[in-house]
Design a protein around this motif. Structure first.
Motif, PDB file in Angstrom:
ATOM      1  N   VAL A 175      20.378  -6.959  70.182  1.00 25.14           N
ATOM      2  CA  VAL A 175      21.265  -7.227  69.047  1.00 25.14           C
ATOM      3  C   VAL A 175      21.561  -8.719  68.984  1.00 25.14           C
ATOM      4  O   VAL A 175      21.693  -9.386  70.010  1.00 25.14           O
ATOM      5  CB  VAL A 175      22.583  -6.409  69.171  1.00 25.14           C
ATOM      6  N   LEU A 176      21.634  -9.230  67.758  1.00 26.19           N
ATOM      7  CA  LEU A 176      22.008 -10.618  67.510  1.00 26.19           C
ATOM      8  C   LEU A 176      23.403 -10.637  66.906  1.00 26.19           C
ATOM      9  O   LEU A 176      23.643 -10.013  65.864  1.00 26.19           O
ATOM     10  CB  LEU A 176      21.018 -11.271  66.550  1.00 26.19           C
ATOM     11  N   LEU A 177      24.325 -11.345  67.550  1.00 25.20           N
ATOM     12  CA  LEU A 177      25.705 -11.461  67.076  1.00 25.20           C
ATOM     13  C   LEU A 177      25.926 -12.860  66.538  1.00 25.20           C
ATOM     14  O   LEU A 177      25.658 -13.843  67.228  1.00 25.20           O
ATOM     15  CB  LEU A 177      26.680 -11.181  68.228  1.00 25.20           C
ATOM     16  N   ALA A 178      26.402 -12.950  65.298  1.00 26.43           N
ATOM     17  CA  ALA A 178      26.594 -14.242  64.642  1.00 26.43           C
ATOM     18  C   ALA A 178      28.042 -14.362  64.190  1.00 26.43           C
ATOM     19  O   ALA A 178      28.518 -13.535  63.418  1.00 26.43           O
ATOM     20  CB  ALA A 178      25.656 -14.369  63.445  1.00 26.43           C
ATOM     21  N   ASP A 179      28.733 -15.381  64.695  1.00 24.03           N
ATOM     22  CA  ASP A 179      30.141 -15.604  64.343  1.00 24.03           C
ATOM     23  C   ASP A 179      30.236 -16.819  63.422  1.00 24.03           C
ATOM     24  O   ASP A 179      30.093 -17.959  63.865  1.00 24.03           O
ATOM     25  CB  ASP A 179      30.969 -15.834  65.615  1.00 24.03           C
ATOM     26  N   GLU A 180      30.411 -16.571  62.131  1.00 28.07           N
ATOM     27  CA  GLU A 180      30.484 -17.621  61.103  1.00 28.07           C
ATOM     28  C   GLU A 180      29.289 -18.583  61.228  1.00 28.07           C
ATOM     29  O   GLU A 180      29.462 -19.795  61.373  1.00 28.07           O
ATOM     30  CB  GLU A 180      31.801 -18.403  61.224  1.00 28.07           C
ATOM     31  N   PRO A 181      28.055 -18.075  61.150  1.00 30.31           N
ATOM     32  CA  PRO A 181      26.891 -18.925  61.434  1.00 30.31           C
ATOM     33  C   PRO A 181      26.669 -20.057  60.435  1.00 30.31           C
ATOM     34  O   PRO A 181      25.970 -21.020  60.753  1.00 30.31           O
ATOM     35  CB  PRO A 181      25.725 -17.933  61.402  1.00 30.31           C
ATOM     36  N   THR A 182      27.259 -19.944  59.236  1.00 28.23           N
ATOM     37  CA  THR A 182      27.096 -21.008  58.236  1.00 28.23           C
ATOM     38  C   THR A 182      28.393 -21.778  58.003  1.00 28.23           C
ATOM     39  O   THR A 182      28.443 -22.650  57.137  1.00 28.23           O
ATOM     40  CB  THR A 182      26.620 -20.430  56.891  1.00 28.23           C
ATOM     41  N   GLY A 183      29.428 -21.477  58.778  1.00 32.35           N
ATOM     42  CA  GLY A 183      30.752 -22.036  58.511  1.00 32.35           C
ATOM     43  C   GLY A 183      30.866 -23.531  58.699  1.00 32.35           C
ATOM     44  O   GLY A 183      31.775 -24.159  58.157  1.00 32.35           O
ATOM     45  N   ASN A 184      29.944 -24.132  59.456  1.00 33.24           N
ATOM     46  CA  ASN A 184      30.005 -25.563  59.732  1.00 33.24           C
ATOM     47  C   ASN A 184      28.837 -26.321  59.097  1.00 33.24           C
ATOM     48  O   ASN A 184      28.528 -27.437  59.502  1.00 33.24           O
ATOM     49  CB  ASN A 184      30.006 -25.784  61.251  1.00 33.24           C
ATOM     50  N   LEU A 185      28.217 -25.695  58.064  1.00 25.38           N
ATOM     51  CA  LEU A 185      27.022 -26.272  57.455  1.00 25.38           C
ATOM     52  C   LEU A 185      27.211 -26.479  55.960  1.00 25.38           C
ATOM     53  O   LEU A 185      28.001 -25.783  55.317  1.00 25.38           O
ATOM     54  CB  LEU A 185      25.820 -25.336  57.670  1.00 25.38           C
ATOM     55  N   ASP A 186      26.452 -27.424  55.405  1.00 26.66           N
ATOM     56  CA  ASP A 186      26.461 -27.564  53.955  1.00 26.66           C
ATOM     57  C   ASP A 186      25.633 -26.422  53.351  1.00 26.66           C
ATOM     58  O   ASP A 186      24.996 -25.641  54.060  1.00 26.66           O
ATOM     59  CB  ASP A 186      25.931 -28.933  53.529  1.00 26.66           C
ATOM     60  N   ARG A 187      25.658 -26.328  52.017  1.00 28.83           N
ATOM     61  CA  ARG A 187      25.047 -25.169  51.364  1.00 28.83           C
ATOM     62  C   ARG A 187      23.555 -25.068  51.649  1.00 28.83           C
ATOM     63  O   ARG A 187      23.044 -23.975  51.928  1.00 28.83           O
ATOM     64  CB  ARG A 187      25.300 -25.219  49.856  1.00 28.83           C
ATOM     65  N   ALA A 188      22.841 -26.191  51.585  1.00 28.21           N
ATOM     66  CA  ALA A 188      21.392 -26.145  51.792  1.00 28.21           C
ATOM     67  C   ALA A 188      21.050 -25.681  53.206  1.00 28.21           C
ATOM     68  O   ALA A 188      20.191 -24.814  53.403  1.00 28.21           O
ATOM     69  CB  ALA A 188      20.780 -27.513  51.521  1.00 28.21           C
ATOM     70  N   ALA A 189      21.739 -26.257  54.202  1.00 29.03           N
ATOM     71  CA  ALA A 189      21.482 -25.863  55.593  1.00 29.03           C
ATOM     72  C   ALA A 189      21.906 -24.419  55.830  1.00 29.03           C
ATOM     73  O   ALA A 189      21.226 -23.672  56.539  1.00 29.03           O
ATOM     74  CB  ALA A 189      22.219 -26.799  56.544  1.00 29.03           C
ATOM     75  N   GLY A 190      23.030 -24.028  55.223  1.00 29.78           N
ATOM     76  CA  GLY A 190      23.500 -22.650  55.365  1.00 29.78           C
ATOM     77  C   GLY A 190      22.524 -21.646  54.784  1.00 29.78           C
ATOM     78  O   GLY A 190      22.275 -20.580  55.365  1.00 29.78           O
TER      79      GLY A 190
END
Length: 241
Positions: A175-190
């Motif tokens: 299982v892969l657990l992701a906690d706010e994986p895009t929360g610290n990125l700009d839209r393109a990187a997210g």
């Protein structure tokens, strides 16, 4: 396609959380972070967990990831009652069966991108002759070959998160657990990070993701909503009803 991720056939209750509760002491107060939470997760599911701050999302994810222990209840992972295990036994399961992606990457600053990706294999005592091609394949899959020898402070936020994803996926976890994986990125990187996570899922990996982003949460096949330490909505159950 990202290679190296084992295809996981659907089976009953790969993850079974049964009536767990968790209380934290904050000064003189007792905060009930989880209240009698039960949850079944089948292999191959893509689940988002949403809800306001303080609703218990990250506490539930940390419990599933064996970073925290519940005060009451049971947690079975692939049929094993991990709540009865010692810290050392839980650490072994965590290294071998669970991949993590965090909002702030949690890369080791002194290691290069390739060394950060390789680290779980080193901890699992995988021989160097097997480690090197797996790391090279993961670097190529995530288009990080030219950044292999760069340290985290020499990478962009999106590149750091791709390294973190590679590090999580290289152990071929259950299982892969992701906690706010895009929360610290700009839209393109997210957007790129979401694409990679969804490609991993399409290759059979079970994904459970905490997010505040409703748009990202809606992309998951199953959506949970938490409030006051409880699961108050489950789209899987809603659809069944």
């Amino acid at each position: 396609m990202i290679s190296g991720v084992a295809s996981l056939a659907r089976q009953s209750a790969m993850i079974e959380v049964q009536g767990i509760s968790r209380v934290f002491s904050v000064g003189d107060e007792q905060v009930l972070a989880l209240q009698d939470v039960s949850l079944s997760v089948h292999a191959g599911e893509y689940i988002s967990i949403m809800g306001p701050s303080g609703s218990g999302k990250s506490t539930l994810l940390n419990t599933i990831g064996l970073l925290d222990r519940p005060d009451t209840g049971r947690y079975l992972l692939e049929g094993l009652d991990v709540t009865r295990m010692t810290d050392e036994e839980q650490a072994r399961i965590r290294r071998e069966r669970i991949g993590f992606i965090f909002q702030f990457f949690h890369l080791i600053p002194r290691l290069t991108a390739a060394e950060n990706i390789e680290l779980p294999l080193v901890l699992a005592s995988i021989p160097p002759a097997e480690r090197r091609p797996r790391v090279a394949a993961m670097l190529a899959a995530l288009q990080l070959q030219e950044r292999a020898n760069h340290r985290p402070d020499q990478l962009s936020g999106g590149q750091r998160q791709r390294v973190a994803i590679a590090r999580a996926a290289i152990i071929r976890p259950a299982v892969l657990l992701a906690d706010e994986p895009t929360g610290n990125l700009d839209r393109a990187a997210g957007t790129e990070v979401v694409r990679i996570i969804e490609e991993l899922h399409a290759n059979g990996l079970t994904v459970i993701m905490v997010t505040h982003d409703p748009e990202l949460g809606r992309r998951a096949g199953r959506r949970l909503r938490m409030q006051d330490g409880r699961i108050v909505a489950d789209s899987d159950h809603d659809a069944a009803a």
